[in-house]
Structure formats: structure tokens, C-alpha cells
Design an enzyme around this catalytic site. Structure first.
Site, mmCIF file in Angstrom:
data_model
loop_
_atom_site.group_PDB
_atom_site.id
_atom_site.type_symbol
_atom_site.label_atom_id
_atom_site.label_comp_id
_atom_site.label_asym_id
_atom_site.label_seq_id
_atom_site.Cartn_x
_atom_site.Cartn_y
_atom_site.Cartn_z
ATOM 1 N N HIS A 102 76.035 22.395 33.794
ATOM 2 C CA HIS A 102 77.144 21.781 33.049
ATOM 3 C C HIS A 102 76.650 20.965 31.866
ATOM 4 C CE1 HIS A 102 80.534 22.722 35.822
ATOM 5 N NE2 HIS A 102 79.514 22.971 36.627
ATOM 6 N N ASP B 32 76.263 16.671 24.589
ATOM 7 C CA ASP B 32 77.198 16.913 25.692
ATOM 8 C C ASP B 32 77.166 18.399 25.994
ATOM 9 O OD1 ASP B 32 79.145 16.242 27.555
ATOM 10 O OD2 ASP B 32 80.324 15.084 26.121
#
Ligand code: ADQ
Length: 503
Positions: A166, A373
Site C-alpha cells: 500500500h 504517499d
């Protein structure tokens, strides 16, 4: 030994992640993006979700608690204090998280952390083993559990096992600063499929494997000896039906109305993030101050609402960022506030999804500026919550995985306070037609690549029989049909270049 169960015609999915957090009583305020997305994926596939309960036990027993919550079957274990310290607060959150977000300065290297990480991954494998039937597909999630695939192989499981990362995969030179990096990455090749949020992270993995193992790339498969691992770019999406349905909720309407009323005609800028140093919050506050300094005409005309619920409070760097942000927001308000205007409202609490929808919808600008991110779901949520007739503008970090899918956002370098400040000014001044055009394009991408697309794409790759020819190389950005993939030969050439340059 592998446990045998009655086989069903469709293989069952076992999802494994560090924490298992399903929605109870409609309360989901503080769950991260993984939790929200995975619950939706499991509901669609009738699977079982295995992981840590979040509870501490005196001594680890491996006892599993089975539950069904919100349509999802869960199997959870409790961990003992030393596990939580060394594995979760330690190796996962003080070593891997900062390193994988390019923060070598915050990366703590400790032998106990590495030992705890290995031990908990073994405990996960031991406890999970009796639940696995021969045909089950196993889908492991995220940086907490990278060695789990190898641990299961060592226990004799030949199931199809996949892994989804992720967060970013760091460049080879950064990863190499981690003691034991080679074993960690080598273990990843025991997975049949590895999913990445963007082509950049996938390429970083390939670069590392080329330098370290002299693995070869063949289409979208990485080969090392007998092992063949498929590397997918498979960006996570939103549960779009669920999230956009909030438009009809009373809570969303109330939140929107309340905010619009409190803004008294001012344009609102909103940021919603877990309180985390990767989210670029200090730079964002500094950029907002720069905006007020450089654009006096905007003073009293705009207001920033930053929502940032604390996370990982047991880790010192997280307590520090909280103190810094308290000081920064106080400083900006002290310097610019007037008797009836507060430039920044900084709120440390969680909100329900419906309330968040209303908050996003009330904001003229969505400010999403992480320094790094993996994806960033807030960016997508902000877009979906907008009124298509009069949409707000997304200002987005170039270094979020979401930027590869959403080039129609106002993209900024999150390290540059000038660029963020000018990005906000541009967003505030953007004419309606341009706002509509950009919004429409982003909404189409987000709708097409939602959480169902994400889980189905990954599961289809995972379910593919071994030995089957891998599909075509994935597109550099699956959201953009115009961004073609590296051709296999180009990939191979790049692999060779990278290998010879770094040897
Ligand atoms: P996170 O780092 O947690 O996830 P993100 O993708 O932005 O980051 O997800 C945050 C989620 O938490 C969003 O759904 C958001 O709505 C919710 N949230 C944030 N603040 C909230 C608040 N105050 N109240 C209620 N909800 C709040 C990790 C990776 C990301 C990746 C996801 C999913 O770091 O890059 O996108 O996993 O893969």
C-alpha cells in the site's frame, strides 16, 4: 501441515493484514485507507480476513477469535506487549514506514525490532496455517507482513499467494541502508503476484531485484531461478457506490451546511490526513502562511480547515509532529487572525464518512500534499464529494501515487512552499468551466478504477494458473489509456542498465 477442507468450486479468498478493523455500529471514523478498501473487497468475495485484533495479551497463545461483522468474516489473534513494541511500533512503524517514505533521517535500525518482526510473521504463519485449504487464494497486505509468503512456503503451502504494497517501494540505494534488506526483498519473490500502487514503485522493485539478485524481467513477470513473480500496477480505489451515496445522507448535508455557515462567504480550503510526517503537514501550514503573506487580498477571504486525527501516538516522531503543528497553527493565527476571522482551524478528531463527505463538499479547494504517499484516498474522496455543477479544485502532491492517475489536479511539489501557495492561489482563481472539465476527467478515472476494479484486477492475476503465460506488461498508469507501458525489451534494457551502473 496444511489443513484440508471441503473444496468449493470458487476458490476462497483469505486476506491477511496487520490489523483487522471492520465497521461496527456505523463507526469507522479512525480507520485507515486499507481498512476501508479491504472490507469492501472482502464483502464482494465472501472471504475471510485474518490479522491482529489490536488487543494485547499477557502471553501469545495463537488462539483465534472468529467473528462476522458488517458482512465480513474475520479471524483475529491478540499479540503480547513485546510483539507490539518490536514488530508494530518498532520495525513496521519506526523502521519500514519512514524508510519506505524516503525518510532515512527518521528510520530507526534496531536488532530487537527486526527480531520481533520475524517472530510475529512466524506467529501469523503458524496461526493461519490450520485455516488454509489447498485451493484458497491468499492475499497478504502491506509492509508489516512482507515475509509472510516465505513463512507459508516454508510450511509447505503451494497455494497461490499474493502481496499488495500500500505504500511506496523505495529506490534501491535507500533500501540498501536497511540491514537484512536482501533477505527481506528475496522473500518477496515467494509471492506469485505483487501489486504496487504505481509504476514508479514497481520500477523501483525491479531495479532493486536486478542489482541485488540479477533477476530477469519477462513481460510483467520477474524471474529468479525457478521462481516467477508477476508484478502488477494496481492502484487502490474507493468504494465509490458507498462513498458517493453519502450525498443523500443527513449527516453529510448537516456538516456541509454547518461549514458553509461558519465560513460566512469565505472560500474554504480543506486538508484531511492522519497525523503523520509523510503527509507534509508542516510544509502545508508554511505554504498557507506564505499565501497569506504574498496575497494580502486573500486575507479574511479564505480559511483553512485541517483535520488530522492523531495516529501511532506511541512513536516519538508522531508526538513531535503534533507539537510542531500545534505551534505552527498557533503562530499563523497569532500573526494573521482578526476579531472575526481565524485563518486556520486545526482539528484533531475523526469524522464519520458521511460527515467527511459534507466537509469535502463545502470546500473550494482540497489540499492533499504528502511528501510521499503510496496512493492517497483522500484525494479521490475529495473529487467524488464535489458538486459536478460547481466543483472545487484538488491541489495534489506530485509524489502521491494518486498523481499518476489524476493529472487533471493542480499538481505541486510538496517540498516547495512557494509552489503549494501558488497552487492554492491558482485553484481559488480557477474559472468554472476549467473546474468542471478537470473534475469530470478525474471523476471518470476514479469511477472506472474503484475498489471493485482494484480487487478484481488483483484477484484475477492471483487466480491465474502457474505456468500460464503472463499477460501483457501493465500500463504505466492503468488509469490513463494514453500512457503506454514500457515495452518488455525497454524494461529489460533498463534492468541491465541499472544493474551495470550500480555493480
Ligand atoms: P493512509 O496513510 O491511512 O493509507 P489514505 O489513503 O489517505 O492514507 O487514507 C486515509 C483514510 O482515512 C481515508 O479514507 C480518509 O477518509 C480516512 N481519514 C483520514 N482522516 C480522517 C478523519 N479525520 N476522520 C475520518 N476518516 C479519516 C495507506 C497508504 C496510502 C494508501 C492507503 C490505501 O499510506 O497511500 O492510499 O493505505 O492503500
Amino acid at each position: 501441515m496444511p489443513h484440508t477442507q471441503t473444496q468449493s468450486s470458487t476458490p476462497r479468498l483469505i486476506a491477511v493484514s496487520n490489523r483487522v478493523q471492520v465497521e461496527t455500529d456505523g463507526e469507522n471514523a479512525n480507520r485507515g485507507g486499507l481498512a476501508v478498501a479491504l472490507a469492501a473487497a472482502l464483502r464482494q468475495s465472501n472471504g475471510i480476513w485474518f490479522g491482529w485484533s489490536g488487543e494485547q495479551t499477557e502471553e501469545f497463545t495463537g488462539q483465534i477469535a472468529f467473528r462476522r461483522a458488517d458482512g465480513v468474516a474475520t479471524a483475529t489473534i491478540d499479540l503480547e506487549a513485546q510483539d507490539i513494541d518490536e514488530y508494530y511500533n518498532g520495525f513496521a512503524n519506526r523502521t519500514l514506514w519512514p524508510l519506505f517514505h524516503y525518510r532515512l533521517d527518521l528510520t530507526e535500525i534496531a536488532r530487537d525490532f527486526a527480531g520481533g518482526y520475524a517472530r510475529v510473521n512466524e506467529r501469523f504463519a503458524d496461526t493461519l496455517s490450520p485455516l488454509i485449504a489447498p485451493d484458497d487464494l491468499i492475499w497478504v497486505h502491506d509492509y508489516h507482513l512482507m515475509p509472510l509468503g516465505s513463512q507459508l512456503r516454508a510450511r509447505g503451502f503451494a497455494n497461490r499467494i499474493g502481496f499488495f504494497l500500500h505504500i511506496p517501494w523505495p529506490p534501491p540505494s535507500l533500501l540498501m541502508s536497511l540491514p537484512g534488506h536482501s533477505d527481506l526483498a528475496r522473500g518477496m519473490l515467494d509471492y506469485d503476484v505483487i501489486g504496487f500502487q504505481s509504476e514508479e514503485w514497481r520500477q523501483a522493485f525491479i531495479d532493486y531485484a536486478a542489482v541485488q539478485f540479477e533477476a530477469t524481467i519477462d513481460g510483467d513477470a520477474l524471474r529468479l531461478g525457478e521462481r516467477c513473480t508477476r508484478l502488477l500496477v494496481c492502484p487502490i480505489g474507493l468504494d465509490i457506490a458507498d462513498f458517493s451515496g453519502a450525498v443523500h445522507s443527513i449527516a453529510a448535508k448537516q456538516a456541509e451546511t454547518r461549514l458553509v455557515a461558519s465560513a460566512v462567504g469565505r472560500d474554504m480550503i480543506v486538508g484531511v490526513d492522519r497525523l503523520d510526517y509523510s503527509k507534509g503537514l508542516q510544509e502545508r501550514f508554511a505554504a498557507y502562511e506564505r499565501l497569506l503573506a504574498d496575497h494580502p487580498e486573500l486575507r479574511e477571504k479564505i480559511s483553512l480547515l485541517q483535520i488530522a486525527p492523531p495516529s501511532r501516538g506511541d512513536v516519538a516522531s508522531y508526538r513531535q509532529i503534533r507539537a510542531e503543528l500545534d505551534a505552527l497553527s498557533g503562530h499563523i493565527n497569532g500573526a494573521y487572525a482578526s476579531i472575526d476571522w481565524v485563518p486556520i482551524r486545526y482539528v484533531n478528531q475523526g469524522y464519520s464518512r458521511d460527515e467527511l463527505f459534507g466537509i469535502y463538499r463545502a470546500a473550494r479547494v482540497g489540499l492533499v500534499t504528502p511528501l510521499r504517499d503510496g496512493m492517497n484516498l483522500v484525494a479521490k474522496e475529495y473529487v467524488v464529494a464535489q458538486d459536478p455543477a460547481d466543483p472545487g479544485v484538488l491541489v495534489l502532491s506530485r509524489f502521491a501515487g494518486a498523481a499518476a492517475q489524476l493529472p487533471e489536479a493542480v499538481l505541486v511539489n510538496p517540498h516547495s512552499i512557494e509552489e503549494i501557495a501558488e497552487g492554492i492561489a491558482r485553484a481559488l482563481a480557477m474559472p468554472l468551466a476549467e473546474r468542471q472539465e478537470r473534475h469530470q476527467a478525474m471523476l471518470a478515472t476514479i469511477t472506472r478504477h474503484d475498489v471493485r476494479w482494484w480487487s478484481e484486477t488483483f484477484m484475477a492475476a492471483l487466480a491465474e494458473e502457474p505456468g500460464q503465460a503472463p499477460g501483457p506488461a501493465p500500463t504505466a498508469d492503468p488509469a490513463s489509456d494514453s500512457a503506454p507501458a514500457d515495452s518488455a525489451p525497454a524494461n529489460v534494457a533498463r534492468l541491465r542498465d541499472a544493474a551495470s551502473a550500480q555493480r
